[in-house]
Enzyme design. Sequence first.
Site, short mmCIF file in Angstrom:
data_model
loop_
_atom_site.label_atom_id
_atom_site.label_comp_id
_atom_site.label_asym_id
_atom_site.label_seq_id
_atom_site.Cartn_x
_atom_site.Cartn_y
_atom_site.Cartn_z
N TYR A 177 19.54 -0.10 4.18
CA TYR A 177 18.17 -0.21 3.66
C TYR A 177 18.20 -0.80 2.25
O TYR A 177 17.49 -1.76 1.96
CB TYR A 177 17.50 1.18 3.66
CG TYR A 177 16.27 1.28 2.81
CD1 TYR A 177 16.34 1.70 1.48
CD2 TYR A 177 15.02 0.95 3.33
CE1 TYR A 177 15.20 1.77 0.68
CE2 TYR A 177 13.87 1.03 2.55
CZ TYR A 177 13.98 1.44 1.22
OH TYR A 177 12.85 1.50 0.43
N1 LIG Z 1 6.57 5.73 -0.67
C1 LIG Z 1 7.48 5.65 -1.64
O1 LIG Z 1 7.66 6.59 -2.42
C2 LIG Z 1 8.29 4.41 -1.78
C3 LIG Z 1 7.96 3.25 -1.12
N2 LIG Z 1 8.73 2.13 -1.29
C4 LIG Z 1 8.36 0.89 -0.57
O2 LIG Z 1 6.96 0.68 -0.67
C5 LIG Z 1 6.46 0.20 0.60
C6 LIG Z 1 5.40 1.14 1.11
O3 LIG Z 1 5.97 2.45 1.19
P1 LIG Z 1 5.33 3.50 2.23
O4 LIG Z 1 3.87 3.36 2.24
O5 LIG Z 1 5.96 4.83 1.98
O6 LIG Z 1 5.88 2.90 3.60
P2 LIG Z 1 5.92 3.53 5.08
O7 LIG Z 1 7.23 4.24 5.29
O8 LIG Z 1 4.65 4.24 5.31
O9 LIG Z 1 6.00 2.18 5.95
C7 LIG Z 1 4.94 1.25 5.88
C8 LIG Z 1 4.70 0.74 7.24
O10 LIG Z 1 5.79 -0.07 7.66
C9 LIG Z 1 5.63 -0.20 9.06
N3 LIG Z 1 6.85 -0.58 9.76
C10 LIG Z 1 7.99 0.12 9.89
N4 LIG Z 1 8.86 -0.55 10.69
C11 LIG Z 1 8.22 -1.70 11.08
C12 LIG Z 1 8.56 -2.79 11.92
N5 LIG Z 1 9.73 -2.83 12.56
N6 LIG Z 1 7.64 -3.78 12.08
C13 LIG Z 1 6.43 -3.73 11.47
N7 LIG Z 1 6.04 -2.71 10.67
C14 LIG Z 1 6.93 -1.71 10.48
C15 LIG Z 1 5.12 1.14 9.57
O11 LIG Z 1 4.19 0.83 10.55
P3 LIG Z 1 3.58 1.87 11.60
O12 LIG Z 1 3.38 3.15 10.87
O13 LIG Z 1 2.29 1.18 12.00
O14 LIG Z 1 4.56 2.00 12.73
C16 LIG Z 1 4.54 1.80 8.33
O15 LIG Z 1 3.20 2.16 8.45
C17 LIG Z 1 7.67 0.07 1.51
O16 LIG Z 1 8.16 -1.26 1.48
C18 LIG Z 1 8.68 1.02 0.90
O17 LIG Z 1 10.02 0.66 1.21
C19 LIG Z 1 9.87 2.12 -2.05
C20 LIG Z 1 10.24 3.26 -2.72
C21 LIG Z 1 9.46 4.47 -2.68
N1 LIG Z 2 9.44 2.53 4.01
C1 LIG Z 2 9.66 3.49 3.12
N2 LIG Z 2 10.55 3.30 2.13
C2 LIG Z 2 10.79 4.32 1.26
C3 LIG Z 2 10.12 5.53 1.35
C4 LIG Z 2 9.17 5.70 2.40
O1 LIG Z 2 8.55 6.76 2.54
N3 LIG Z 2 8.99 4.66 3.25
N4 LIG Z 2 10.36 6.54 0.48
C5 LIG Z 2 11.29 6.42 -0.46
C6 LIG Z 2 11.53 7.62 -1.33
O2 LIG Z 2 10.35 8.00 -1.99
C7 LIG Z 2 12.63 7.43 -2.36
O3 LIG Z 2 12.21 6.47 -3.31
C8 LIG Z 2 12.87 8.76 -3.06
O4 LIG Z 2 13.95 8.63 -3.94
C9 LIG Z 2 12.11 5.20 -0.62
N5 LIG Z 2 11.70 4.15 0.30
#
Ligand SMILES: NC(=O)C1=CN([C@@H]2O[C@H](COP(=O)(O)OP(=O)(O)OC[C@H]3O[C@@H](n4cnc5c(N)ncnc54)[C@H](OP(=O)(O)O)[C@@H]3O)[C@@H](O)[C@H]2O)C=CC1
Ligand SMILES: Nc1nc2c(c(=O)[nH]1)N=C([C@H](O)[C@@H](O)CO)CN2
Length: 235
Positions: A147
């Site tokens: 990842y």
């Molecule tokens: N939340 C956090 O604290 C953090 C977030 N981030 C980054 O910020 C962004 C948003 O985070 P967050 O809202 O938590 O994300 P999520 O984990 O909620 O993922 C966002 C969406 O990605 C979609 N997804 C997963 N796999 C696929 C695939 N194969 N094809 C198409 N869509 C896919 C899912 O769709 P569905 O649900 O419709 O299946 C999901 O709703 C991400 O890029 C994440 O990596 C980074 C660090 C911390």
């Molecule tokens: N697709 C996602 N990416 C990440 C998520 C998540 O919920 N969905 N969450 C994290 C964590 O919050 C991490 O930053 C905690 O240290 C990272 N990426």
Amino acid sequence: MKSPVLITGASQRLGLAMAQNLLEQGHHVVVTYRTHRSSIALLKDKGATVIQADFSTEAAIDRAIDEIKAISKTYRGVIHNASDWAQEKAHTNKQGLMERMMIIHAVAPYRINLALEEALCNCEEQADIIHMTDYVQETGSEKHMAYAASKAALHNLTLSFAKKLSPHVKVNSVAPALLMFNEGDDETYRKKALKKSLLEIVPGAQEAVKAMNYLFDSDYITGQTLHLNGGRHLK
Ligand SMILES: NC(=O)C1=CN([C@@H]2O[C@H](COP(=O)(O)OP(=O)(O)OC[C@H]3O[C@@H](n4cnc5c(N)ncnc54)[C@H](OP(=O)(O)O)[C@@H]3O)[C@@H](O)[C@H]2O)C=CC1
Ligand SMILES: Nc1nc2c(c(=O)[nH]1)N=C([C@H](O)[C@@H](O)CO)CN2
């Protein structure tokens, strides 16, 4: 109609919050979702164009690109938000895990950006690409190695596309750390996670909305990373 903003993976959490905010500002919003949720119907009711897309295969990315391009000849922005936060311990097939991380987090954004190059450069105003990367783009992660590597690849694409698409398109990474917990996060995990940053809070999705709007409103930021990590890098 104004040139649309595309947000991938917008059915929940950060993507949904960014889509809702852009709709409230009057933008035309195009979202992709993998799993249909009630949130998608809500976005559609507010005027969003919705596309079902799973970015885990070349054919699915081809289909998504065709649908995205058919919606508009110009785009105001693209936010690559779709993501799968996969752990090594949950996957015995490590070849498959790395391939899946790279196709979702790097191949899909790479191909969609190239496909929309003309649409972004022909936008009536300066356009933006935002790559939702991660704090671990620079640190790596023992538990989420593939990842983290794929998010580092996505950040490197920020640098390449910033050079390739200037001056009409700004391209930046937004690198969150813990912005939102997940439903399964227990109290022990939450307490430990809070201590990882200096500010010791979990700000929620609006922190990403603020970062998005700051970049969209900027005239002079490209090829950069907005770190949303509460000072975690200094702990
Ligand atoms: N939340 C956090 O604290 C953090 C977030 N981030 C980054 O910020 C962004 C948003 O985070 P967050 O809202 O938590 O994300 P999520 O984990 O909620 O993922 C966002 C969406 O990605 C979609 N997804 C997963 N796999 C696929 C695939 N194969 N094809 C198409 N869509 C896919 C899912 O769709 P569905 O649900 O419709 O299946 C999901 O709703 C991400 O890029 C994440 O990596 C980074 C660090 C911390
Ligand atoms: N697709 C996602 N990416 C990440 C998520 C998540 O919920 N969905 N969450 C994290 C964590 O919050 C991490 O930053 C905690 O240290 C990272 N990426």
